[in-house]
Scaffold this motif. Structure first.
Motif, PDB file in Angstrom:
ATOM      1  N   SER A 162       0.811  -1.214   0.000  1.00 22.25           N
ATOM      2  CA  SER A 162       0.000   0.000   0.000  1.00 22.25           C
ATOM      3  C   SER A 162       0.846   1.268   0.000  1.00 22.25           C
ATOM      4  CB  SER A 162      -0.953  -0.012   1.201  1.00 22.25           C
ATOM      5  OG  SER A 162      -1.934  -1.022   1.031  1.00 22.25           O
ATOM      6  N   PRO A 163       1.950   1.338   0.770  1.00 21.43           N
ATOM      7  CA  PRO A 163       2.783   2.547   0.699  1.00 21.43           C
ATOM      8  C   PRO A 163       3.307   2.821  -0.710  1.00 21.43           C
ATOM      9  CG  PRO A 163       3.314   1.320   2.670  1.00 21.43           C
ATOM     10  CD  PRO A 163       2.388   0.455   1.863  1.00 21.43           C
ATOM     11  N   GLN A 164       3.638   1.764  -1.454  1.00 16.39           N
ATOM     12  CA  GLN A 164       4.098   1.973  -2.829  1.00 16.39           C
ATOM     13  C   GLN A 164       2.967   2.560  -3.682  1.00 16.39           C
ATOM     14  OE1 GLN A 164       5.462  -2.044  -3.614  1.00 16.39           O
ATOM     15  NE2 GLN A 164       7.587  -1.382  -3.669  1.00 16.39           N
ATOM     16  N   LEU A 165       1.770   2.022  -3.510  1.00 22.41           N
ATOM     17  CA  LEU A 165       0.639   2.518  -4.283  1.00 22.41           C
ATOM     18  C   LEU A 165       0.299   3.954  -3.931  1.00 22.41           C
ATOM     19  CD1 LEU A 165      -1.817  -0.533  -4.178  1.00 22.41           C
ATOM     20  CD2 LEU A 165      -0.552   0.295  -6.159  1.00 22.41           C
ATOM     21  N   ASP A 166       0.469   4.293  -2.667  1.00 23.37           N
ATOM     22  CA  ASP A 166       0.010   5.588  -2.183  1.00 23.37           C
ATOM     23  C   ASP A 166       1.034   6.705  -2.353  1.00 23.37           C
ATOM     24  OD1 ASP A 166      -2.339   4.346  -1.471  1.00 23.37           O
ATOM     25  OD2 ASP A 166      -1.711   3.968   0.596  1.00 23.37           O
ATOM     26  N   VAL A 167       2.239   6.382  -2.810  1.00 22.80           N
ATOM     27  CA  VAL A 167       3.251   7.411  -3.044  1.00 22.80           C
ATOM     28  C   VAL A 167       3.295   7.703  -4.540  1.00 22.80           C
ATOM     29  CG1 VAL A 167       5.704   7.988  -2.905  1.00 22.80           C
ATOM     30  CG2 VAL A 167       4.625   6.688  -1.052  1.00 22.80           C
ATOM     31  N   PRO A 168       2.786   8.850  -4.974  1.00 29.60           N
ATOM     32  CA  PRO A 168       2.702   9.137  -6.418  1.00 29.60           C
ATOM     33  C   PRO A 168       4.043   9.045  -7.131  1.00 29.60           C
ATOM     34  CG  PRO A 168       1.431  10.739  -5.152  1.00 29.60           C
ATOM     35  CD  PRO A 168       2.215   9.928  -4.154  1.00 29.60           C
ATOM     36  N   GLU A 169       5.131   9.389  -6.442  1.00 25.43           N
ATOM     37  CA  GLU A 169       6.452   9.403  -7.072  1.00 25.43           C
ATOM     38  C   GLU A 169       6.925   8.023  -7.503  1.00 25.43           C
ATOM     39  OE1 GLU A 169       5.689  12.985  -4.930  1.00 25.43           O
ATOM     40  OE2 GLU A 169       5.733  10.902  -4.194  1.00 25.43           O
TER      41      GLU A 169
END
Length: 226
Positions: free
Chosen positions: A20-27
């Motif tokens: 989820s952190p990967q998905l939620d970080v636009p960069e």
């Protein structure tokens, strides 16, 4: 993932999803809901990124990736639209192009219309299906007798590979016709904990919608004499 740096393990768990952190970080470029660069690299040290797939693949190769890795039934239409709109620079641009390429009635079903395309490109960028079979074999080899190997997959292609490798080790690679005694000297090295995959309950899906496509398979390593 294909080179496990261990001598032995009592258990190995593969979680093949994007965190989820990967998905939620636009960069990081994984999300079709927020604008970001066309990246999608799990290993940020590699040079190959989503932009290379989106802007570099031939239309036929792009359609194949969408079909095989994303189960996308509108793969040809989407690939044609992507090629026609190159160069594509951001995830928001890509999501918009994919949405417009899909027939309007289909956009209203099954979540965001770009979901399958983004999944397919991510798998291609990170070579996820290419390295998975060897990673599973390595994990089983290094697991101690009585230990367990479990795999959480989120895509039908991933689950097919897991099922195939688990079945191979559960039968010892037996090539004899079904229903007849084994005469090929195959040695069973694992026991499947369940013949089919576990799926999330309705309560789990309600609490975490991202878990809807999850499939869990697990096995136990056997002690082999000889």
């Amino acid at each position: 993932m294909s080179d496990l740096e261990l001598d032995s393990a009592s258990g190995v768990l593969f979680d093949l999803g994007v965190s989820s952190p990967q998905l939620d970080v636009p960069e990081r470029g994984f999300s079709y809901r927020t604008a970001g660069p066309l990246d999608m690299r799990m290993d940020r040290g590699q040079t190959w990124a989503a932009a290379d797939v989106v802007n570099g693949y031939r239309e036929s190769d792009l359609a194949r990736v969408l079909r095989e890795y994303g189960d996308e039934r509108f793969a040809d239409r989407i690939a044609r639209a992507i090629v026609a709109n190159r160069p594509i620079e951001t995830t928001a641009d890509l999501a918009s192009i994919v949405r417009d390429a899909i027939p309007a009635p289909a956009r209203r079903r099954g979540g965001h219309p770009a979901k399958r395309t983004f999944q397919a490109i991510r798998i291609a960028v990170n070579r996820e299906l290419e390295i998975l079979p060897d990673a599973i074999d390595d994990a089983i080899e290094h697991t101690m007798p009585g230990g367990r190997v479990a795999v959480l997959s989120y895509h039908s292609g991933e689950d097919r590979i897991v099922k195939s490798r688990f079945r191979f080790h559960a039968t010892g690679g037996c090539t004899c016709p079904p229903g007849l005694p084994c005469v090929c000297d195959a040695v069973q090295t694992v026991r499947l904990l369940k013949s089919s995959a576990w799926k999330p309950s309705e309560a789990e899906i309600e609490a975490n919608p991202r878990a809807e496509s999850a499939r869990l398979r697990a096995l136990e390593k056997l002690a082999v004499n000889g």
